[in-house]
Design a protein around this motif. Structure first.
Motif, PDB file in Angstrom:
ATOM      1  N   ALA A 188      -1.551  -0.407   4.222  1.00  0.00           N
ATOM      2  CA  ALA A 188      -0.657  -0.707   5.343  1.00  0.00           C
ATOM      3  C   ALA A 188       0.658  -1.294   4.819  1.00  0.00           C
ATOM      4  O   ALA A 188       1.746  -0.897   5.242  1.00  0.00           O
ATOM      5  N   LEU A 189       0.549  -2.237   3.887  1.00  0.00           N
ATOM      6  CA  LEU A 189       1.746  -2.906   3.388  1.00  0.00           C
ATOM      7  C   LEU A 189       2.602  -1.972   2.544  1.00  0.00           C
ATOM      8  O   LEU A 189       3.808  -1.848   2.746  1.00  0.00           O
ATOM      9  N   ARG A 190       1.947  -1.280   1.617  1.00  0.00           N
ATOM     10  CA  ARG A 190       2.720  -0.470   0.676  1.00  0.00           C
ATOM     11  C   ARG A 190       3.163   0.852   1.294  1.00  0.00           C
ATOM     12  O   ARG A 190       4.348   1.188   1.292  1.00  0.00           O
ATOM     13  N   GLU A 191       2.198   1.608   1.795  1.00  0.00           N
ATOM     14  CA  GLU A 191       2.500   2.985   2.201  1.00  0.00           C
ATOM     15  C   GLU A 191       3.141   3.048   3.581  1.00  0.00           C
ATOM     16  O   GLU A 191       3.984   3.887   3.832  1.00  0.00           O
ATOM     17  N   VAL A 192       2.690   2.201   4.483  1.00  0.00           N
ATOM     18  CA  VAL A 192       3.218   2.279   5.846  1.00  0.00           C
ATOM     19  C   VAL A 192       4.485   1.434   5.986  1.00  0.00           C
ATOM     20  O   VAL A 192       5.455   1.853   6.595  1.00  0.00           O
TER      21      VAL A 192
END
Lengths: 228, 799
Positions: free
Chosen positions: A20-24
């Motif tokens: 969630a943090l990195r990709e989204v």
């Protein structure tokens, strides 16, 4: 801001928080290992969901003794942000970084479903992008999410505005039916007295993409970014 | 070197009687003596008994399973691997398998179901794939019996307890109830893994002198003879006493094992790995060596034990859970061991692969077992069991044959000619007489003279039936979200996962249709495959591969064997017609209690691929004024329907007893039309009509997640059934669609182009009422309440 996501043995949603943090959200997030005390520059540490050490004992009771927890406690004392989600919330309660405790759901069974939550305090670093009384939808998935606290403490955290989210029905009303696990005062999320340590049973990391059922989780992660 | 393995002081004397107690028949015992050229040690006897059990050797089913089409475009595995794999595009493989855990779950529901989930996850892990989703197919008896409610709670609790803690989402499945399962429930567990193409792990130990590494939980006395005595025998009155043969699961240990094994594979130091499942160390080590044509030597002193004093017999046969066996490249074992140490998973070298193809184990330096590997694996006995249709099935072509043990014999070189065996026919005469399957065994007690219910009453009864009612009570106990891939979770026709890093989606459905299989094991099996394929196509996916779990009674009875063979033939014919390879599977025989077999229950899971997960279609109506239509590709009937089970058919059932006919070729065109319509973004919803017929499907369509809608339709008449019966008739050929009125022509053309007729019958309504001609006019809120309350009401938990 650099995020750190702790992996205890038995952590399950650690990969989901990182995703969630990195990709989204395109954030700089590092994975932190329970045996390693270093935080690698993380200013906000997330303790994720799962079953740390199998949770065969009281949930979170073993994880609080992991080496990484020394650094997490230090970060909290220095005013850094710590966010516990589900099992992470349980760990923070066991570590006395948050008030109260989480016990078995009223139904005695595990519950996985999307619930409606009402924002009780929108002036905290975790909720500043929301408005008071706003309704959001997030999934819960836990067997031990019934929030309890001694009467006096419960009164204190209510008075100080430490209750951030409550389980409500679709119209924002409180009812036994809308309280999935039977938590006292329908409490779903709390903060510590200094409002830099947060615990919530719902999973914001599972509500960051429309195709997976909603994006309200972004407002919680986004709020933390606003203050950074 | 003529070292001969010795029994130990405390071992019982090995006799033909002891062999019989181990489930080995006299001819099999004689064959063991011939393979060894001597009497087996107690440990060897135990190993033969599990490796030659039905569960491990597939001795009754092997020859028939060969008829299944296992090859096809994109298939990346050969039969016999731990799980099957198909290419899904963008360099990924879907790795999956379905497996039974029936008997353990009946004896100890929580642990039985939990370890079923754990076992199938390890099978997928053994392929080098990360387990990403689970499904399960559950068949219970009727819920009025308090023990059955206990079993349901236990099984569901066990699946959740294990799956939730191990971090593999349970994204779907099916649950059915029928008195035929009162004494023998079915728990079939499915796991899907994802792997990169070219990175599949091998279960064949192809490197001589390679160290064999034991990883995971210590070995205890649990689950000894789970495969042979529990899974490969019928139940009698004393089944409770078999509880000690059920293993106890530790999902936390499994979670660590998954992460450690996947990380160990990344080192490149692992040559092969396999789950220690049924028959534990004995089967995993012999199979890994056997696949490569090599042997293995194990040093039992090095195996981690939970308590001191386990005998070699117990160590090699223990089915303690959460254990994997790895083979490292020589000299690289420390790299593998370091990964396990990082994850706090105990691991150590317990043996090595040998060029000589023998399975040898030592304790304190002394040889305790020495068996040719192929005697345990490829050359285990195989039976051509007699096959005979039950009297009631009349016309179907019987294939009675003498049962012949056609196991490969020890090579002449290994055995003196004088002892070469002349195995003869097994005594078919000693088998119990045929018990033709009566209809009564497989559906609810019928009150055939009961009055015919009004359509509204029938619909309410359908929605209240545990077979049809919402399964929320079940799936609410499962984490279906972890891993962040679940686009469509439980409650959909098929579950749908997205594949991170691509636009692709994977659809998963599992189905069984025991009522239809009881009427006709062949057509029923075809219907089952077609239904699973249609469920996958309804979300817009193209079926890529099949895995099956074949649940039947005692194969020593010719009628059961007939059901089995017809079932396999049905799956074969459906798979060929639809062009879907059968890439993995499992057989579960001996599903009988006190001589009463379950109805034939082949369970079929299908994995389908969607190029663009954004083009998925769900089963619920979406917008008021959308057109509601159906497409029908075969006949419908009340035979084997929920309506029949609830109300009987009465005197005038017309074509009721004939199972709906299916044309698999036409099914294939239906699948193509559905996926094409989805791909073009034309559909608002697509829902396969199954249990409960059209009326039920329409009601379910209104029960969308967020907002309740309604539907107003005219009554179609199917196959001369009359209006009332058409509402509840079932078959494997009906799909309900909804789409925007402006799309009418485009949608119609897709189906017309393939010779399928789309018939519009009405429209979606913003008012939550279900109106079907003049027969049904009900408030959807009331219907939904019935649908949602049915299971909690019976299982006694209010929230």
């Amino acid at each position: 801001m650099r995020w750190g996501v702790v992996t205890f043995p038995g952590s399950l949603d650690d990969r989901d928080v990182l995703y969630a943090l990195r990709e989204v959200m395109g954030q700089d997030a590092v994975s932190l290992w329970h045996k390693d005390e270093r935080l690698y520059g993380a200013e906000c540490v997330v303790l994720p969901g799962g079953f740390s050490y199998g949770d065969y004992l009281r949930c979170g009771a073993l994880a609080r003794f992991a080496p990484i927890m020394n650094s997490v406690a230090r970060l909290a004392a220095e005013g850094g942000v710590v966010l516990g989600i589900c099992n992470g919330f349980q760990v923070l309660c066991e570590a006395r970084l948050l008030p109260g405790a989480l016990t078995r759901n009223r139904s005695l069974s595990f519950i996985c479903e999307r619930v409606t939550l009402r924002v009780e305090n929108a002036s905290t670093p975790l909720t500043r992008l929301l408005s008071p009384g706003e309704l959001i939808r997030l999934p819960i998935k836990h067997g031990e999410g019934l929030y309890v606290a001694p009467e006096q403490e419960l009164r204190r955290i209510e008075e100080r505005g430490q209750v951030l989210l409550r389980y409500v029905d679709a119209d924002g009303g409180l009812s036994a039916q809308a309280n999935p696990n039977g938590s006292m005062n329908a409490i779903a999320a709390v903060a510590n007295e200094s409002f830099n340590v947060f615990g919530l049973m719902p999973h914001p990391e599972h509500a960051v993409e429309a195709c997976l059922g909603g994006t309200h989780g972004l407002k919680l992660f986004g709020s933390l970014l606003q203050g950074a | 070197m003529a070292e001969i393995p010795l029994g130990l002081g405390g071992d019982p004397d090995v006799t033909p009687e002891l062999a019989r107690d181990h489930g080995l028949v006299a001819d099999e015992y004689r064959l063991i003596e011939r393979w060894l050229g001597r009497r087996p040690t107690f440990t060897e006897l135990g190993v033969f008994s599990v490796m030659w059990s039905e569960h491990c050797s597939y001795k009754s089913s092997r020859r028939h399973l060969r008829m299944l089409p296992s090859r096809g475009a994109g298939v990346a595995t050969a039969p016999g691997e731990n799980a099957g794999a198909v290419a899904i595009g963008d360099g990924y493989l879907a790795v999956f398998k379905l497996e039974s855990h029936n008997h353990p779950s009946y004896v100890e529901p929580y642990q039985g179901a939990a370890t079923g989930v754990g076992g199938i996850i390890r099978d997928v892990l053994a392929m080098g794939a990360r387990p990403v989703a689970s499904l399960n197919s559950l068949r219970f008896g009727v819920l009025d019996d308090p023990r059955m409610a206990y079993l349901v709670r236990g099984v569901v609790g066990g699946i959740g307890g294990y799956g939730n803690c191990v971090g593999v989402p349970t994204v779907g499945g099916e649950v059915g109830f029928d008195p035929a399962y009162n004494k023998n429930i079915l728990v079939n567990a499915f796991c899907l893994g994802l792997a990169r193409e070219g990175e599949l792990a091998s279960a064949a130990a192809r490197v001589v002198d390679a160290p064999v590494i034991y990883a995971g939980s210590a070995t205890g006395r649990d689950g000894i003879h789970g495969a042979s005595l529990l899974a490969s025998a019928e139940f009698g009155a004393g089944s409770e006493s078999k509880r000690p043969t059920v293993q106890v699961g530790d999902p936390f240990a499994e979670k660590l094992l998954i992460e450690a094994c996947l990380e160990a594979l990344q080192t490149g130091a692992v040559a092969a790995l396999q789950d220690m499942g049924a028959a534990g160390l004995a089967s995993s080590s012999s199979e890994m060596a056997g696949r490569a044509g090599f042997g293995v030597e194990l040093d039992l002193d090095r195996v981690p034990l939970r308590e001191p004093g386990l005998s070699p017999y117990e160590i090699v046969l223990s089915e303690s859970q959460e254990r994997m066996l790895l083979v490292a490249y020589p000299g690289r074992e420390s790299e593998v061991l370091a990964v396990f140490e990082k994850w706090d998973v105990s691991a150590c070298v317990v043996g090595r692969i040998t060029r000589e193809a023998r399975w040898r184990t030592r304790l304190a330096g002394g040889l305790v077992a020495d068996i040719p590997v192929r005697a345990l694996t490829t050359d285990a006995p195989s039976y051509e069991r007699p096959v005979k249709p039950p009297a009631a099935a009349g016309a179907q072509s019987p294939r009675p044959k003498g049962a012949q043990l056609t196991s490969a014999q020890p090579a002449a070189a290994e055995q003196p000619a004088s002892t070469r065996c002349e195995l003869t026919q097994f005594a078919a005469g000693s088998l119990e007489p045929a018990q033709p399957l009566s209809r009564r065994e497989v559906s609810a007690p019928l009150a055939s003279r009961r009055r015919r219910p009004a359509p509204t009453e029938a619909l309410r009864a359908m929605l209240d039936s545990p077979n049809i009612a919402s399964k929320r009570w079940v799936y609410r106990q499962y984490d279906y979200l972890v891993q962040s891939n679940t686009v469509l979770g439980p409650g959909s026709d098929a579950a749908l996962l997205r594949v991170k890093g691509t636009k692709r989606g994977l659809a998963l459905a599992v189905d069984s249709n025991p009522r239809a299989c009881a009427l006709d094991p062949y057509l029923g099996a075809i219907a089952t495959v077609c239904e699973a394929a249609r469920n996958v196509a309804c979300v817009g996916a193209r079926p890529l591969g099949i895995t099956d779990c074949l649940n039947y009674g005692n194969p020593e009875r010719p009628e059961i064997m007939w059901q089995f063979v017809r079932g396999v033939e049905g799956i074969r014919d459906a798979a060929l017609a639809l062009g879907i390879p059968v890439v993995s599977g499992n057989v579960s025989f001996y599903n009988e209690t006190e001589g009463q077999a379950i109805p034939p229950t082949p369970t079929v899971a299908i994995v389908g691929g969607l190029d663009d997960v954004g083009k998925r279609v769900s089963s619920f109506f979406k917008s008021p004024d959308d057109v509601i239509a159906f497409v029908k590709s075969g006949t419908l009937s009340l035979a084997a329907s929920e309506y029949e089970a609830l109300f009987g058919l009465g005197e005038e059932h017309g074509n009721g007893l004939k199972l709906a006919q299916i044309d698999p070729e036409l099914q294939k065109t239906l699948l193509e039309a559905l996926t094409q319509a989805a791909d073009r973004g034309l559909l608002s919803s697509a829902h396969d009509v199954s249990s409960g017929g059209l009326a039920t499907a329409l009601a379910e369509g209104c029960f969308g997640c967020e907002k309740l809608l309604g539907a107003e339709v005219t009554i179609p008449e199917f196959d001369g059934l009359g209006p009332e019966r058409s509402l509840f008739a079932e078959g494997t050929s009906l799909v309900v669609l909804s789409y925007a009125a402006a799309r009418r022509d485009e949608v119609g053309q897709i189906f017309a182009h393939r010779g399928l007729k789309l018939e519009a019958i009405g429209q979606v309504s913003g008012v939550p009422r279900l109106k079907i001609g003049s027969l049904i006019d009900e408030d959807c809120r009331a219907l939904l309440a019935i649908y949602e309350r049915a299971l909690p009401r019976r299982l006694g938990e209010g929230d």
